[in-house]
Write an enzyme that holds these catalytic residues in place. Structure first.
Site, PDB file in Angstrom:
ATOM      1  N   GLY A  33       0.811  -1.213   0.000  1.00 20.32           N
ATOM      2  CA  GLY A  33       0.000   0.000   0.000  1.00 20.32           C
ATOM      3  C   GLY A  33       0.838   1.253   0.000  1.00 20.32           C
ATOM      4  O   GLY A  33       2.055   1.194  -0.171  1.00 20.32           O
ATOM      5  N   ASN A  34       0.196   2.393   0.147  1.00 15.72           N
ATOM      6  CA  ASN A  34       0.909   3.672   0.232  1.00 15.72           C
ATOM      7  C   ASN A  34       0.290   4.512   1.349  1.00 15.72           C
ATOM      8  O   ASN A  34      -0.712   4.139   1.940  1.00 15.72           O
ATOM      9  CB  ASN A  34       0.871   4.402  -1.119  1.00 15.72           C
ATOM     10  N   ARG A  35       0.923   5.640   1.627  1.00 21.83           N
ATOM     11  CA  ARG A  35       0.542   6.428   2.807  1.00 21.83           C
ATOM     12  C   ARG A  35      -0.543   7.472   2.549  1.00 21.83           C
ATOM     13  O   ARG A  35      -0.802   8.305   3.406  1.00 21.83           O
ATOM     14  CB  ARG A  35       1.771   7.153   3.368  1.00 21.83           C
ATOM     15  N   SER A  36      -1.165   7.450   1.385  1.00 22.66           N
ATOM     16  CA  SER A  36      -2.176   8.479   1.119  1.00 22.66           C
ATOM     17  C   SER A  36      -3.339   8.366   2.114  1.00 22.66           C
ATOM     18  O   SER A  36      -3.915   7.295   2.293  1.00 22.66           O
ATOM     19  CB  SER A  36      -2.699   8.326  -0.302  1.00 22.66           C
ATOM     20  N   ALA A 104      -4.151   8.000  -4.842  1.00 25.64           N
ATOM     21  CA  ALA A 104      -2.794   7.521  -5.098  1.00 25.64           C
ATOM     22  C   ALA A 104      -2.917   6.060  -5.521  1.00 25.64           C
ATOM     23  O   ALA A 104      -3.295   5.203  -4.720  1.00 25.64           O
ATOM     24  CB  ALA A 104      -1.938   7.653  -3.844  1.00 25.64           C
TER      25      ALA A 104
END
Ligand code: CTP
Ligand code: CA
Length: 243
Positions: A33-36, A104
């Protein structure tokens, strides 16, 4: 019954906004995943709603606490992976007057997903094979050009860029504007800050002006403030189409 029923600049327009960050499953309990946080997309949804639009929010893994404050006539479609997000955006495109891709999106996903939890084996590390995800934004732009009745649809992309030795962040954003075929690209210079999860931001809105690329002034401030500027620029695009 809300104040937004009064004539706003986006009254009668349906705006579909993607927000948050996609998660690509590895197994039933793990993902890439990502931090958005989704805060930017939520701020855009609020600004569009305040301008009178009918708003649909496609929410990729946004904390429920962030969604509870939204006006309750905003439709929320929760999604997890990029392929789920793509399906939701393609479905919503048929009824949208404008689309804003603020999510994102993971560029890659694991080539294989297992139905049961992955187990460690031996003392070795693990190599994951990733495959490229579809470019959802590009796909929406292509579909618009195929469907005559979508011809007036406005499509907005986001670009968080950093510069490097040869190329400035803004030059990367200009190139991305051309490549994506969007009407409006919201450029965010993240060279010397971490935009992700933070409350303040700086954006410049890139549009095309009779074939030339037009880079707007810098807007600084809260995500709410910046979102109002983006929604104002989006409204201008509708005016252009009509005149
Ligand atoms: N986007 C998308 N689908 C993808 C990747 C990105 O729809 N698979 C959208 C994002 O939501 C954003 C815009 O495209 O609105 C730009 O995303 P960005 O990651 O900056 O662009 P990429 O084409 O992935 O290029 P890069 O190699 O710089 O990551
Ligand atoms: Ca990307």
């Amino acid at each position: 019954a809300a104040a937004s029923d009064a004539c706003g600049v986006l009254t009668g327009r349906r705006i579909v906004i993607s927000a948050g960050g996609t998660r690509e499953p590895l197994d039933p309990v793990r993902f890439l995943g990502n931090r958005s946080s989704g805060k930017q997309g939520i701020a855009l949804a609020k600004a569009a709603h305040a301008a009178g639009a009918d708003v649909e929010l496609v929410a990729a893994n946004i904390d429920s606490g962030l969604l509870t404050g939204l006006p309750d006539d905003i439709t929320i479609t929760p999604v997890e992976s990029t392929l789920e997000l793509q399906y939701a955006m393609q479905s919503a495109q048929t009824r949208a007057d404008a689309i804003i891709m603020a999510a994102a999106v993971a560029d890659y996903r694991p080539a294989e997903t297992t139905d049961s939890k992955m187990k460690k084996s031996g003392d070795e590390g693990l190599t994951l094979r990733l495959v490229q995800n579809p470019d959802i934004l590009r796909g929406l732009v292509d579909e618009r050009s195929r469907q005559t009745r979508l011809g007036d649809q406005i499509i907005v992309g986001f670009a968080a860029e950093t510069g490097d030795a040869e190329t400035t962040a803004l030059d990367y954003a200009r190139a991305k504007f051309r490549r994506k075929g969007v009407d409006l690209l919201v450029f965010n210079d993240v060279s010397d800050d971490q935009a992700f999860g933070h409350d303040d931001t700086m954006v410049q809105i890139i549009t095309s002006d009779a074939g030339d690329i037009n880079v707007g002034e810098e807007f600084h401030g809260s995500k709410d403030h910046v979102s109002q500027k983006v929604i104002a620029a989006l409204s201008d695009q509708f005016t252009h189409v009509e005149s």
